[in-house]
Every structure is written in C-alpha cells, then in structure tokens.
Design an enzyme around this catalytic site. Sequence first.
Site, mmCIF file in Angstrom:
data_model
loop_
_atom_site.group_PDB
_atom_site.id
_atom_site.type_symbol
_atom_site.label_atom_id
_atom_site.label_comp_id
_atom_site.label_asym_id
_atom_site.label_seq_id
_atom_site.Cartn_x
_atom_site.Cartn_y
_atom_site.Cartn_z
ATOM 1 N N GLY A 183 0.816 -1.207 0.000
ATOM 2 C CA GLY A 183 0.000 0.000 0.000
ATOM 3 C C GLY A 183 0.848 1.255 0.000
ATOM 4 N N GLN A 193 -7.675 0.116 3.591
ATOM 5 C CA GLN A 193 -8.558 -0.475 4.607
ATOM 6 C C GLN A 193 -9.895 -0.911 4.020
ATOM 7 O OE1 GLN A 193 -8.023 -1.249 7.858
ATOM 8 N NE2 GLN A 193 -5.929 -0.515 7.794
ATOM 9 N N THR A 197 11.674 -7.826 -11.300
ATOM 10 C CA THR A 197 11.003 -9.111 -11.542
ATOM 11 C C THR A 197 9.824 -9.251 -10.590
ATOM 12 O OG1 THR A 197 13.082 -10.043 -12.268
ATOM 13 C CG2 THR A 197 11.364 -11.612 -11.633
ATOM 14 N N CYS A 218 2.415 2.166 13.381
ATOM 15 C CA CYS A 218 3.600 2.973 13.134
ATOM 16 C C CYS A 218 3.812 3.986 14.247
ATOM 17 C CB CYS A 218 3.473 3.726 11.821
ATOM 18 S SG CYS A 218 2.373 2.957 10.667
#
Length: 395
Positions: free
Chosen positions: A69, A178, A236, A323
């Site tokens: 995200g 979310q 990749t 966080c």
Amino acid sequence: MIYADNAATTKLSPTALEAMLPYFTEQYGNPSSLYAFAQQAAEALAQARQMVADCLHCRPDEIYFTSGGSEADNQAILSAARSGRRRGKTHIISTAFEHHAVLHTLQKLEKEGFTITLLDVHESGLITPQQVAEAITEDTCLVTVMYANNEIGTIQPIAEIGQVCREKKVPFHTDAVQAAGHLAINVQEENIDMLSLSGHKFHGPKGTGALYVRKGLTLYPLIEGGAQERRKRAGTENLPGIVGLATALKDACAHLEENAAKVSALRDKLIDGLSAIPHAALNGDRDHRLPGNVNFCFEGIEGESLLLLLDDKGICASSGSACTSGSLDPSHVLLAIGRPHEVAHGSLRLSLCEWNTEEEIDAILSAVPQVVDYLRNMSPVWRDLQKGDRSYVIQ
Ligand SMILES: *Cc1c(COP(=O)(O)O)cnc(C)c1O
C-alpha cells in the site's frame, strides 16, 4: 490468543497460501522469459491482474502490482505531482487524518515547493464533498482522500468526492487499503482515477499491493529498470505474492456481504458493551464505519498500558496505528477529530475479521473493563477527575 488487530495486518488465508505454493516451488519461471515454461508464469500474472480488475470493476491494463500500500500511495501521489508540475499546477488537497504513506509523501512535496491543503476532519471522522469543492483551485493537480480510515474506521463519501473532482477535472486518488476486500468498490461508479490497495489487509501476503490508474492518466514509475508492469514498475514480479493477493482479494469480494454482516454484528456487540464503561467514547461515526473497526477513548488512562495488560490476557489490540505506537505522540487521527492530547493517549483500537468469534468478543468485553478499572485506580489524573479537581472531557 485473541487476534483483534486486523487493521494492522491479517492472517494469510489458506486459499491464498495454497494458490501461492506452486510459485515458490515448481513454477519458478520469470514471466518475462520467452520459453513455454515461463509462459505459465506470465499467464498466472495475467490471470491475477484480471482477478484484481474484476474486483474493482476496471480493466486489467489499469492495474499495476507494487510492493504494498505504501508504494502504491507514493507512486500515485508523486506521479500526479510530476504531471501537475509539468502543467504548472502545484497544489494538492488531502485530509489531516491520512495514513503516513500519504502524509509523509505530501510533506516531501511541500519541501519541493508544492502547496498542500489538508482538509479539517469533522469530529465524526468524516469530510464532505463540499469541503473538497471549496478547496479546489485552478492550481490543483491532485485530490487524495482515504477511502476508510485505518484507526477510526470511518468511510468517506468517495463517489461524491470523485464526482466533484471529475467536474473540476482534477485527478482523484484514494488510499483504499482499509476498504479493499471489505467494502464493495467500483472505480467507475465512484469516479476514482487512482486507488491503492494492500494484500495483507485482506488475508493476502505482506509486501504485496496494487495501484489502479484509470486509462488515459499519465503514470510515472518510482523504480527504474526492466519493462515489467508496462514500464511503470521495474523489477522481476513477486509472482507468489501477486497470486496470493489476487486470490485473497477474489475470495474477499466473493464473500463480501456475508463477511460484513458477520463482522459488523461482532463489532456492534463490542461497541455496545464498551459503551457501558463510564467516561468512554467511541471514536468516529458509528454508521459510516468499517465492519471490523472499534475505537474508543477511555478518560484517565494511557493506551500503551492498556495494550500491555490486554497482551497479558492474550488479547492483541492497538492504540493508534502500528507505526505511531512506540512513540509518545498521540495519534494524529484522534487529534484531527478534535480529541485533546490527554484523551487521545487513552485510546484502544480493536479491529475484527470474519474469523473472530462471539466467545472472543465476550472475553474482550470481560477483560477491557477490568483493565480500564485497574489502570484508573492507579492513575493520578483519574483521582483528580473523581475529586473534581479536573473536569471530565468525556462525560
Ligand atoms: C496499512 C496501510 C497502508 C500501508 O500499506 P502497506 O502494504 O503496509 O505498505 C497504507 N494506508 C492505509 C490506510 C493502511 O491501513
């Protein structure tokens, strides 16, 4: 253990794991190689892209896979800023309670000369399309508003905001990390130009994400290198991760209504039960709310202590976002909805999924009031409140 921190991350679904396994073992081909063996990998990649597109109601060539995200948010915002600058437009509109993947990207742009307007969030945890309309100027090159908030779960009027942006011809991005897999999303009907999602928030693997970019809008790469993702995201492909994300999203979308009904019933029971605690308040609007989100402030206590004591009882929860916990700053989201510092510190987020049970809710409902009581009895702030030396913020 009772896991009630699904807004931080979710458990990988067995279906997603099973779909991923061959790409860790026998199917190790590089989708860019030409021989038939690698073409099976290329086909799996194309199929995964189609699955994600089906869930969002867009075209597969409008989907770009990312590492999560955060990367999707960064790319959408930085790309729109670059397009804007090329046309001499350097104003961006967002909200005060976005995820840090958005806010910190905007701060970086501000240092580079962009003007950032962060819309005030109402105490309900909602913003209005009118606020967006009033903030747009000739100079605006992007509006970015999150679909649903990760801390307080409030769901914004995305289609209406999208319509305002469409009318004023300003690109509209939404951080739907979310919301994806939990709410029905239709990027066409909701006038969304760019949308970010992340696999690990809907029982997919961590380190996987996707960015939807409407056809016709310029997208600049963040990462230079090979020609993967139609030259917009070099490197990749993380094929096991991409297959896992797509499988989990498809599964979530197929069971959206039944999961939402089950999870919101658990949520409502939890909200009703916790509301009985004195001087406690639900954060965020009760109705425009993610099915799994419960977030309370309890006056007179510290959220961190609450989490540690709940952990002792085997309950995984959160206070603010993952966080910010660990830092002493109160949540910017709770401050944005007008909670004073001392109250914002006493917050608890419980985020549920369809695998939580009624018994777990009962256990949480027995643990939280006990722990709140225990902490309040030790709190000098609580003593002052009770003696009347201080007045309650939450009645
Ligand atoms: C989790 C989250 C992100 C970050 O997603 P990652 O895949 O962990 O990088 C961004 N925005 C919101 C709203 C989130 O909840």
